[in-house]
Design a protein around this motif. Structure first.
Motif, PDB file in Angstrom:
ATOM      1  N   UNK A 291       0.671  -1.433   0.140  1.00 55.52           N
ATOM      2  CA  UNK A 291      -0.242   0.308   0.073  1.00 55.52           C
ATOM      3  C   UNK A 291       0.597   1.382   0.059  1.00 55.52           C
TER       4      UNK A 291
ATOM      5  N   UNK B  68       0.649   4.798   0.240  1.00 58.01           N
ATOM      6  CA  UNK B  68       0.204   6.057   1.142  1.00 58.01           C
ATOM      7  C   UNK B  68      -0.012   7.616   0.961  1.00 58.01           C
ATOM      8  N   UNK B  69      -0.623   8.298   0.863  1.00 56.50           N
ATOM      9  CA  UNK B  69      -0.428   9.211   0.167  1.00 56.50           C
ATOM     10  C   UNK B  69       1.517  10.307   0.731  1.00 56.50           C
ATOM     11  N   UNK B  70       2.034   9.670   2.064  1.00 52.37           N
ATOM     12  CA  UNK B  70       3.252  10.471   2.923  1.00 52.37           C
ATOM     13  C   UNK B  70       4.248   9.153   1.704  1.00 52.37           C
TER      14      UNK B  70
ATOM     15  N   UNK C  27       4.347  11.415  -1.981  1.00 52.01           N
ATOM     16  CA  UNK C  27       4.999  12.189  -1.444  1.00 52.01           C
ATOM     17  C   UNK C  27       6.006  12.030  -1.710  1.00 52.01           C
TER      18      UNK C  27
ATOM     19  N   UNK D 264      -2.828   5.199  -3.183  1.00 56.50           N
ATOM     20  CA  UNK D 264      -3.202   6.759  -3.360  1.00 56.50           C
ATOM     21  C   UNK D 264      -3.178   7.229  -4.475  1.00 56.50           C
TER      22      UNK D 264
ATOM     23  N   UNK E 266      -3.834   6.249   5.607  1.00 51.54           N
ATOM     24  CA  UNK E 266      -3.784   7.697   5.138  1.00 51.54           C
ATOM     25  C   UNK E 266      -3.690   7.763   3.573  1.00 51.54           C
ATOM     26  N   UNK E 267      -4.888   7.504   3.575  1.00 50.37           N
ATOM     27  CA  UNK E 267      -5.911   7.432   1.388  1.00 50.37           C
ATOM     28  C   UNK E 267      -5.644   8.452   1.173  1.00 50.37           C
TER      29      UNK E 267
END
Lengths: 350, 350
Positions: free
Chosen positions: A14, A16-18, A21, A114, B330-331
């Motif tokens: 997965x 994530x947004x983090x 980035x 994401x 954190x999607x």
């Protein structure tokens, strides 16, 4: 002894947004835009082997929620994406998204990611890939009309993939222009903030429109658009939402992703159902012509298509393997004996 | 100072397989089956207000990957599910699934959940809800033909919702029957392992078929089925996959979830396109008749429908609120200024 921990088959990487980035900073945003554009180009060149279907949309008064699936026969992918123009007023994104890749042979997911950020990257990468092929030679100036979420990504993609040196910004909200100009400062582009769309288009060989109102808007009128430009129309992307005056469409050579979808959602929803358009992938394979004349107006009537998301997810999957920028997610039940799901639950009893 | 942590809007509650198993044990499996059946009944009674569409399927040689979306106007839900009959040979599940609920007004996801286990629960809950309404009065014995993943869930749901006291098991693979019998030991059912489907059906008022082969199979032949029974046919659930001889279908009153989907995927794919069927939700609302005669054969031609997943996800969402059995994921990208996604990425630079 029974192992109660999930097996590796049960765990789906997965992003994530983090993580996304961090991946952007690890790779570098321009390199990442080029990389995604390369993956999109590769997939567009093998367009015919994909399972293609218009997105599955659920409309409501406030917006739309869509599922965009596709498959190349080995990998299946889909994106969940919403479009809610009034979200901004509530401090929310108008568009959020996530996506998934799965193994066609087993049906098991192999990546969950994401895609709010990734969609911004793939949309800009697609625009720039198309502009690299269709824009007038040596295009150096882009007008960026609409300075919202997409504007910086579009500008950087056009810089790194097309060679744009100047962006000329305009938005009905000066605060949006100021935000975009501030974000682009120091990134290698000459940035000019303009008072009108007309002013933004002065000297521009590429005109990108990306505004958000869900209504028949006319961001560009016929008299504003001269010969020898490439229009990259991003914002007209759902039924009832367009940005260009029909007269411009009549003067332009129109290129689209997937006509079945674009005729419902794109600028050409204003035209007859048989108005001639060219599928962009055919330009890449040589099956159709791109720009044939410096004086032409080429128009990319972009609505976003599932294959672009598929390509972007493929890129992410390939890049996280060596960076470790993912969490293993306990998404799939995977009992030791695949017929013994009930037994797995029983053995997990505290 | 900019807060680099994801905001609460960016975080989506995620129910892992581990959480789902903990929830089953926290609530108790029979209570959970009853709870899910109640949610399904509630949603079936307001069937007409749902957005309904046949599932979006991507078929391959090895199986199928499907997206099943629906919405009640306030909440949107979809499930990702695969069906790969040959997976078992590779030590994988034939069916894995996950699902999502989102807020229609904003398009923001509000729940992501494993659904391999939850699908097993909702399938059993649906079967038992239907059998409670359609089976002969005081049904006490069920034949369970096919002793794979679904068999224990079906048995327990029929016990707790219908009042079944004995299950009679049969599978072409005696190891599957042994597994099912062992798992059901001590759970309050009389369990009888049988040597043939015919033997399993002796004295049974409910006959559940749930076998996995993707081919036109005939698990039940016409002469095996007497009067006054309810057939709960689960395994015929995709094109080319059926379990019942057509002659049985001609003798039975047939009840379905969503005819548009069942005519493609269910037992009735063997029948004329206008063969009469009753939509089960209409029996619940009183708009259509259920069983009218003790001697009737009622048949629930079950293929699984998106609303059942929607109901099950609603149940999970309501139950995790007080148990904390989820991770915040954190999607979603959620910049302070919704138009400033690029700035959010820039500020995250290490």
């Amino acid at each position: 002894m029974t192992n109660l921990k999930p097996s590796s088959k049960a765990l789906v990487p997965f992003v994530s947004v983090d993580h996304m980035m961090k991946l952007v900073h690890h790779v570098g945003i321009e390199e990442m835009l080029r990389g995604i554009a390369d993956y999109i180009e590769t997939d567009f060149k093998r367009w015919e082997l994909f399972d293609k279907t218009p997105r599955v949309a659920s409309h409501s008064e406030s917006g739309v929620i869509e599922l965009m699936p596709t498959s190349d026969g080995d990998i299946y992918g889909f994106k969940y994406v919403n479009g809610h123009p009034s979200n901004t007023a509530d401090g929310l994104q108008t568009v959020t998204a996530f996506g998934l890749l799965a193994d066609v042979a087993s049906g098991y997911p192999v990546l969950l990611s994401e895609m709010t950020l990734l969609t911004a990257l793939r949309t800009a990468a697609t625009s720039a890939l198309v502009a690299r092929v269709l824009a007038p030679k040596n295009a150096k100036v882009m007008a960026m009309i609409g300075n919202g979420t997409q504007s910086e990504f579009q500008s950087l993609a056009m810089k790194t993939i097309v060679g744009i040196e100047e962006v000329r910004l305009y938005d009905i909200d000066p605060a949006a222009t100021a935000k975009c100009a501030a974000n682009l400062a120091g990134l290698g582009l000459r940035v000019t903030s303009c008072e009108s769309a007309q002013e933004a288009m002065e000297g521009a060989q590429i005109i990108t429109t990306c505004t958000a109102d869900k209504q028949y808007a006319t961001i560009l009128t016929d008299n504003m658009v001269g010969a020898g430009v490439h229009i990259n129309a991003i914002g007209g992307d759902c039924p009832g939402k367009t940005e260009l005056a029909p007269a411009i469409l009549h003067r332009a050579e129109i290129f689209v992703e997937y006509p079945e979808q674009t005729r419902i959602e794109g600028e050409i929803q204003q035209m007859d159902a048989d108005h001639p358009v060219t599928e962009f992938w055919e330009v890449l394979t040589g099956a159709a012509k791109g720009r044939t004349d410096d004086k032409q107006i080429t128009l990319f009537d972009s609505v976003g298509f599932a294959i672009e998301d598929f390509s972007a997810l493929r890129y992410v999957r390939d890049r996280i393997a060596d960076t470790g920028l993912f969490h293993p997610l306990d998404l799939l039940a995977d009992p030791d004996d695949p017929r013994d799901l009930f037994g797995m639950v029983q053995r997990a009893k505290p």
